[in-house]
Design a protein around this motif. Structure first.
Motif, PDB file in Angstrom:
ATOM      1  N   ILE A  19       0.832  -1.212   0.000  1.00  0.00           N
ATOM      2  CA  ILE A  19       0.000   0.000   0.000  1.00  0.00           C
ATOM      3  C   ILE A  19       0.865   1.260   0.000  1.00  0.00           C
ATOM      4  O   ILE A  19       1.789   1.369   0.799  1.00  0.00           O
TER       5      ILE A  19
ATOM      6  N   GLN B  96       2.554   3.595  15.948  1.00  0.00           N
ATOM      7  CA  GLN B  96       1.355   2.729  15.857  1.00  0.00           C
ATOM      8  C   GLN B  96       0.119   3.579  15.629  1.00  0.00           C
ATOM      9  O   GLN B  96      -0.734   3.261  14.802  1.00  0.00           O
ATOM     10  N   LEU B  97       0.020   4.672  16.382  1.00  0.00           N
ATOM     11  CA  LEU B  97      -1.117   5.575  16.218  1.00  0.00           C
ATOM     12  C   LEU B  97      -1.091   6.234  14.838  1.00  0.00           C
ATOM     13  O   LEU B  97      -2.124   6.395  14.193  1.00  0.00           O
TER      14      LEU B  97
ATOM     15  N   GLY C 222      -2.401   3.852  12.439  1.00  0.00           N
ATOM     16  CA  GLY C 222      -3.856   3.832  12.581  1.00  0.00           C
ATOM     17  C   GLY C 222      -4.481   4.975  11.790  1.00  0.00           C
ATOM     18  O   GLY C 222      -5.517   4.817  11.144  1.00  0.00           O
ATOM     19  N   GLY C 223      -3.835   6.121  11.816  1.00  0.00           N
ATOM     20  CA  GLY C 223      -4.315   7.295  11.083  1.00  0.00           C
ATOM     21  C   GLY C 223      -4.269   7.109   9.569  1.00  0.00           C
ATOM     22  O   GLY C 223      -4.977   7.785   8.833  1.00  0.00           O
ATOM     23  N   TYR C 224      -3.434   6.187   9.086  1.00  0.00           N
ATOM     24  CA  TYR C 224      -3.441   5.839   7.657  1.00  0.00           C
ATOM     25  C   TYR C 224      -4.413   4.698   7.383  1.00  0.00           C
ATOM     26  O   TYR C 224      -4.498   4.196   6.260  1.00  0.00           O
ATOM     27  N   GLY C 225      -5.109   4.221   8.432  1.00  0.00           N
ATOM     28  CA  GLY C 225      -6.062   3.120   8.270  1.00  0.00           C
ATOM     29  C   GLY C 225      -5.415   1.752   8.350  1.00  0.00           C
ATOM     30  O   GLY C 225      -5.984   0.768   7.901  1.00  0.00           O
ATOM     31  N   ILE C 226      -4.221   1.689   8.946  1.00  0.00           N
ATOM     32  CA  ILE C 226      -3.474   0.425   8.982  1.00  0.00           C
ATOM     33  C   ILE C 226      -3.265  -0.049  10.411  1.00  0.00           C
ATOM     34  O   ILE C 226      -2.850   0.712  11.291  1.00  0.00           O
ATOM     35  N   SER C 227      -3.566  -1.328  10.632  1.00  0.00           N
ATOM     36  CA  SER C 227      -3.408  -1.960  11.936  1.00  0.00           C
ATOM     37  C   SER C 227      -1.975  -2.491  12.039  1.00  0.00           C
ATOM     38  O   SER C 227      -1.629  -3.481  11.408  1.00  0.00           O
ATOM     39  N   ALA C 228      -1.146  -1.808  12.807  1.00  0.00           N
ATOM     40  CA  ALA C 228       0.280  -2.169  12.857  1.00  0.00           C
ATOM     41  C   ALA C 228       0.678  -2.666  14.234  1.00  0.00           C
ATOM     42  O   ALA C 228       0.375  -2.048  15.254  1.00  0.00           O
TER      43      ALA C 228
END
Lengths: 404, 404
Positions: free
Chosen positions: B80, B332-333, B336-342
């Motif tokens: 992505i 990590q946050l 999350g802001g890019y829509g990705i669970s890391a």
């Protein structure tokens, strides 16, 4: 030139494509493509060289400008055979479609990739959704990626992880003491003041169209053939709509031939309006969910267009079954034993398989597909005691704990 | 005819392929294929029609009989782009490889698909692994699917979800008050009596070869080119070995050309033996992990062959960086802001990107790939307070909670 229109499943009126889910007559609108045009570009050969996301089927998705597409890597999920189950039931093939391998850990990624792309294409900046959980986190993720504000409302017994996930993706997240339709009412009440676009089930065409790609890719992954039976967990029902529509369109395009797969809907005992309607051949009635029914995606007491869902299932020669919470829990463990992380909804399809097999509803020539819609991990009940995992200091402790 | 042999990275001795990781001289064994033979069948054209799992590269995997393959749908994970990051750092391209979309929610699925297939091919019935978590749950899942007994030992501070996952897949699961190498010692002590096959890092060739497919598919997904920089979280280091080996083999096969990607290893402050070795150009020393260092896959105080890893990184013109726990949490946050669970390890690569960008180590022509090795959800710290999610009764409550 417009790519598609909408057609009412009730009065058959055709209207230009718009972000609406209902006809003036109250019927559900489905997207209608010019399949004669699609036929020229969406060939088996052309598809074989396209990227392996659900956007390979872009001719059958309602986004006009592909530069608007909000993609996080959704679709083209694996299909796994389970030989031990095939042997047990003497069936030709049993396959599990691993929808939990989607970007947000559930099949909901598909619908929201399309729905959020449609919003992005129209420069809509605020979206809201009432959800049992996975739709909320999918909206949260895709909206975050698109730079769109997301508001989500879920029941207060929604799995904790999923609530955390919505917050993690930056959605304005609320819980309610009630069901998904109560959440929907709150969103309706605030829509004008907040400027929300409601992407709830069947409120707009993107989500059902996105789910349709599950069926399109299933046919392609099976070498342009259809399974005989698809067992699918049902809540709002747009998954059934999507699957039904996928096979219809592929048949019209000449990409597949033969019978429609028999669609089997699974719901949980205690809240199964679709099962009741299909089995009794009566109109869908609002269910009164029992207090025991689990807070999963299947708990939808009054689906927006249950009638349509029931009709589609019946038309394919399918059926519908209710399974108990205990059967679902046992099926989750059984899935674990096959090495698969299954959500309660996904495990319910295995419990449903056991049920229809016991009813001698299956044929030995059947190729059956179960949809594992989400990961087990998203539903872990942290109130349950932690499993008994021995703390060991040396090999002696391990050996001592081995069952002799 | 044997498909492959093994070659020692230390004494260069070539030995027949076997399930071992070390040469008699103590050096690490790498699998060596007859690439002249592979060249004839593993062409770009042939690959373009193969199934989208990592087994499309079967000529470069050491399983002899493909009927032995234990596959749960691993590999061919999405890539992505993150345009906002590209703009921020004025870089040609920044891509995230979404390894969390593998069957067990982490990149570890790849190595265990190969390792367990090698066991199945030899009819080995019992496997054990010391792990920081994701390797344990991957062994548990693949062994379950193969009908092989799995024993896993993880540190007691291993994320709770991952421990539950091992149990869910039916593995004999143990925790220890110690590090991954302490778990390894216990497995070594019990190996003879229990008849375990130890599939620990670099103990056998399957895991590194499986991870190699990350590099193979990255090159294919980029249209048979290489990224300029790969940022990768490092624990035991077999991911680096796999990536390095992937690009070497593809170059020898003529499938790619040009420079090797510069490999950047990321570890956490408090336990970063590889980073120290690479940056000081000194031999790898056992790290004394601080009490604060997080229980992630990167916490490996003494990697089995750290020397080899450091040499590979240096050879590519790469580097290594340590990032703090706080930087990982912020990343990590941000993900999350890019829509990705890391996962923390996956987020560490983003924290590493910020660091090397700040050091002006990147070039504006660089195409950079970050590896998101696992899902955020597997690491949720349930001891942390639940986020503040308002319970609402009506739209009035929602509106009242909106920040004005």
């Amino acid at each position: 030139v417009s790519k598609c229109a909408q057609i009412c499943t009730s009065c058959a009126k055709v209207t230009p494509f718009a972000l609406k889910g209902k006809c003036e007559c109250g019927g559900t609108l489905l997207v209608h493509y010019d399949l004669e045009r699609v036929r020229h570009t969406m060939t088996r050969e052309a598809l074989s060289t396209r990227p392996t996301t659900m956007w390979r089927y872009h001719e059958l998705l309602p986004v006009m400008d592909l530069r608007s597409v909000i993609s996080l890597g959704e679709g083209w999920t694996p299909l796994i055979r389970v030989p031990s189950l095939e042997k047990r039931y003497n069936l030709k093939e049993i396959l599990i479609k691993r929808e939990e391998q989607n970007p947000t850990g559930s099949f909901k990624s598909r619908g929201f990739s399309v729905a959020v792309s449609l919003l992005a294409e129209r420069n809509i900046q605020k979206a809201a959704v009432p959800s049992n959980g996975n739709a909320a986190s999918a909206l949260a993720a895709y909206a975050a990626h698109a730079g769109i504000d997301a508001t989500v409302i879920v029941p207060q017994d929604c799995p904790e992880y999923i609530v955390r996930e919505c917050v993690h993706y930056g959605a304005s997240t609320y819980i309610i003491d009630g069901m998904i339709h109560d959440a929907g009412n709150i969103i309706d009440d605030g829509t004008e003041e907040q400027g929300w676009f409601n992407v709830g089930t069947m409120r707009e065409p993107g989500r059902a169209e996105g789910k349709k790609t599950m069926g399109l890719e299933l046919a392609e992954q099976l070498g342009w053939s259809t399974p005989d039976v698809i067992i699918y967990p049902t809540g709002g029902g747009s998954g059934i709509v999507g699957l039904w529509k996928a096979f219809k369109e592929l048949k019209e395009l000449g990409l597949i031939s033969g019978e429609m797969p028999r669609l089997v809907s699974v719901q949980e005992e205690g809240c199964h309006p679709i099962v009741t309607a299909v089995r009794t051949n009566q109109p869908v009635q609002e269910a009164e969910p029992s207090d025991e029914v689990s807070p999963t995606g299947m708990r939808v007491p009054y689906p927006p267009d249950g009638q349509l869902i029931a009709r589609m299932i019946q038309e394919t020669g399918g059926t519908a079954v209710a399974v108990t919470k205990q059967e679902i829990e046992a099926a989750q463990l059984e899935m674990g034993g096959y090495g698969i992380s299954a959500s309660p909804e996904g495990a319910a399809t295995l419990a449903g398989l056991h049920k229809v097999a016991a009813d001698s509803w299956l044929r030995s020539t059947d190729r059956v597909v179960l949809f594992n819609t989400s990961h087990a991990m998203k539903y872990v009940d942290w109130a349950k005691p932690f499993p008994n995992v021995p703390l060991v200091r040396s090999y002696k402790d391990v050996n001592g704990s081995v069952k002799k």
